[in-house]
Design an enzyme around this catalytic site. Sequence first.
Site, PDB file in Angstrom:
ATOM      1  N   GLY A 177       5.722   6.553 -22.949  1.00  0.00           N
ATOM      2  CA  GLY A 177       6.636   6.588 -21.810  1.00  0.00           C
ATOM      3  C   GLY A 177       7.333   5.266 -21.569  1.00  0.00           C
ATOM      4  O   GLY A 177       7.916   5.050 -20.499  1.00  0.00           O
ATOM      5  N   HIS A 190      14.296  -9.730 -12.160  1.00  0.00           N
ATOM      6  CA  HIS A 190      14.264  -9.282 -13.550  1.00  0.00           C
ATOM      7  C   HIS A 190      13.421  -8.014 -13.735  1.00  0.00           C
ATOM      8  O   HIS A 190      12.351  -7.870 -13.132  1.00  0.00           O
ATOM      9  CB  HIS A 190      13.693 -10.403 -14.435  1.00  0.00           C
ATOM     10  CG  HIS A 190      13.997 -10.242 -15.879  1.00  0.00           C
ATOM     11  ND1 HIS A 190      13.212  -9.498 -16.728  1.00  0.00           N
ATOM     12  CD2 HIS A 190      15.034 -10.728 -16.635  1.00  0.00           C
ATOM     13  CE1 HIS A 190      13.725  -9.527 -17.951  1.00  0.00           C
ATOM     14  NE2 HIS A 190      14.834 -10.272 -17.922  1.00  0.00           N
ATOM     15  N   THR A 244       3.507  -0.381 -19.673  1.00  0.00           N
ATOM     16  CA  THR A 244       3.738   1.062 -19.625  1.00  0.00           C
ATOM     17  C   THR A 244       2.433   1.814 -19.832  1.00  0.00           C
ATOM     18  O   THR A 244       2.197   2.862 -19.217  1.00  0.00           O
ATOM     19  CB  THR A 244       4.738   1.487 -20.714  1.00  0.00           C
ATOM     20  OG1 THR A 244       5.974   0.821 -20.508  1.00  0.00           O
ATOM     21  CG2 THR A 244       4.971   2.989 -20.699  1.00  0.00           C
ATOM     22  N   HIS A 286     -12.298  50.482 -14.493  1.00  0.00           N
ATOM     23  CA  HIS A 286     -11.817  50.898 -15.823  1.00  0.00           C
ATOM     24  C   HIS A 286     -10.528  51.716 -15.708  1.00  0.00           C
ATOM     25  O   HIS A 286     -10.222  52.550 -16.571  1.00  0.00           O
ATOM     26  CB  HIS A 286     -12.868  51.728 -16.576  1.00  0.00           C
ATOM     27  CG  HIS A 286     -14.179  51.041 -16.753  1.00  0.00           C
ATOM     28  ND1 HIS A 286     -14.474  50.256 -17.851  1.00  0.00           N
ATOM     29  CD2 HIS A 286     -15.278  50.995 -15.954  1.00  0.00           C
ATOM     30  CE1 HIS A 286     -15.696  49.772 -17.734  1.00  0.00           C
ATOM     31  NE2 HIS A 286     -16.210  50.200 -16.586  1.00  0.00           N
ATOM     32  N   LYS A 339      16.696  52.918  -7.602  1.00  0.00           N
ATOM     33  CA  LYS A 339      15.424  52.396  -8.099  1.00  0.00           C
ATOM     34  C   LYS A 339      15.185  50.988  -7.564  1.00  0.00           C
ATOM     35  O   LYS A 339      16.076  50.159  -7.558  1.00  0.00           O
ATOM     36  CB  LYS A 339      15.431  52.363  -9.629  1.00  0.00           C
ATOM     37  CG  LYS A 339      14.060  52.103 -10.247  1.00  0.00           C
ATOM     38  CD  LYS A 339      14.137  52.251 -11.767  1.00  0.00           C
ATOM     39  CE  LYS A 339      12.761  52.245 -12.401  1.00  0.00           C
ATOM     40  NZ  LYS A 339      12.049  50.982 -12.204  1.00  0.00           N
ATOM     41  N   GLU A 364       6.362  40.485 -10.313  1.00  0.00           N
ATOM     42  CA  GLU A 364       6.717  40.151 -11.688  1.00  0.00           C
ATOM     43  C   GLU A 364       7.101  38.678 -11.822  1.00  0.00           C
ATOM     44  O   GLU A 364       6.791  38.033 -12.835  1.00  0.00           O
ATOM     45  CB  GLU A 364       7.841  41.064 -12.155  1.00  0.00           C
ATOM     46  CG  GLU A 364       7.394  42.523 -12.273  1.00  0.00           C
ATOM     47  CD  GLU A 364       8.546  43.490 -12.396  1.00  0.00           C
ATOM     48  OE1 GLU A 364       9.711  43.038 -12.425  1.00  0.00           O
ATOM     49  OE2 GLU A 364       8.290  44.710 -12.465  1.00  0.00           O
TER      50      GLU A 364
END
Length: 474
Positions: A107, A138, A149, A197, A333, A340
Site C-alpha cells: 500500500g 514535507h 507504510t 426437509h 407480477k 434477493e
Amino acid sequence: MTETRIETDSMGEVHVPAKAYYSAQTQRAIENFPVSGWTLHPELIRAMGWVKYACGVANRDLGKLTHSGKNKLTDQQVQFMLDAALEVAHGKWDGEFPIDVFQTGSGTSSNMNVNEVISNRAIELAGGDRFEAKKPIHPNDHVNMGQSTNCTFPTAIHVAVAHSIKTQLIPALKSLANTLDEKAKSWDKVLKIGRTHLADATPIRLGQEFSGFARQLELSVQRAQQAMAAVLELPVGGTAVGTGINTHPEFSSRVCAVLAKELDIPFIEAVNHFEANAQRDGLVECHGHLRAIAVTLFNVANNIRWLGSGPRCGFYEVILADLQPGSSIMPGKVNPVMCESLMQVAALVMGNDQTVAFSGATGGNFQLNIMMPVMGQTTVGSVVVMAGGVKAFDDLCAKLMEANPEACEASIEKSLAMVTSLNPYIGYEKAAQLAKEAFKSGKTIRQLCLEQKILSEEQLTEALDPYSMTEPHA
C-alpha cells in the site's frame, strides 16, 4: 488535454494534473497500475486521514516535529498539518485518491498519496504555494514522521474496518433484530404448519418461527462485535520490519490513544510488532465472523422469500410489500426483490472471505504481508455492503411485511404430521399406519380417527389441538 505541472521525486520529473493536491509518487502509481479502475474505498481513505492525524498529534506532543529533525516546523505549521489530515479524515478530499486497488502489496503508493495530499493542503492552509518544488511541510519528513507504510497502512485498514463495523454494520443488525423480534411477538398467536426437509412437520406458531430469525440476528450482532475485537490491535510504530526504527518508544501507544479517543473505539498497541507488521491473521479472523453473518443473512432472507411465495400457488404465509413491477412480460407480477438483494450481498461477502483468507495465508512472508490493499478493500467492502443491504432489507421488507393468518392456518388440519401428537396414545407404529392411510385416502388424521373410533372425541380434541402442539407438556 488536461493541463499538467511538473513535479519531481527521487526518480526524476513527472507530469501531474495541474490542480491536483497529490504529487509525483501518486502520479507514478496512477501510470503503473491501470488495472481495474477501482480506487480505495472512501472508508479506507478516511481512516488513513485519521491515522495521519493521530501520528501528527503523537509527534507534536513528543516534540519531534518542532524540536528535532532536519526541517523543524513551527507550532502553527504543525496545526495546519493536523487540520489537513482531519480534512482527509472527514472525506473532504476523497477525489484526490485515484490509485488503483491493485498496486504495490504494502500500500506504499496510497500511503504516499495521503502524505502528498496532506502536505500540499497544509502548505496551502499556511498561506504558502503548494506548487513550489520545496515543501516546507514535507510529505515524508513531517506527515510520515516515525512511520512506514508497512505499519501505517495495516493500521488504517484496522481503523476503517472497526469504525465501519461500529457505525454501520452493528446498528443495522441491531435494528433488523429488533424488527424481527417485534414481528415475533405480534405474531405469537398465528398458528401454521412447520416444515423440515421442505416437508410437512408439526404445527408451529409464526411468532416462534420469527423468534428464531430474531435470535439469528442477535447472534450476528455478537459476531460483529467479535469481528471488531479482532482488529483492535494496531501495528503503527513497527515501521519497516517491526523494530520501530526512527520512531519514539512512546509513539505507538500515543497514536493508539488518540485514535481510541477520537473514534471511541478501544484501539491498543500491538502486543508484538513483528507479528502485527508481518501477518494479517486478525483481519482473517474478522472476516470469518463477517462470513458467518452473511450466512445468517442469506438464510433469513431466503426463508422469508419462501414464506412470502405466491400469492396463489405458493405458501403466502407472510405478505411482503409490493415495491416494483416484477416482470417485463407478466403484468401484475411482484417479486421478493429485497430478499434477493440481501441474498446477493451475502453471496458476495462469502466469496470475499476466500479472498481475505487466501491473501492472509499466502501474502505474509517474513516481515510483511504483500496483499494488504486487496485485503483492506475487500474487508471494508464486505462491512459496508452488508450494512447497506441489511438496512434496506429492514426498512423495505422486514418492517413492512404482514402475517397472513388464513394461509398459515389453512394447511394445519391437512398435515399428516398432526398424527405425531397421537404417539403417546397409540404408539409410533399405529400412528405411521394412520398417516399412510390418510395420505392414500385424502382424509385428515382427525377424520380417520373418528371413523375408526381410535380415541374418544374428547381425547381427540385434546390430542389434536394444534396450539398445544407448539409447546412442551409435562
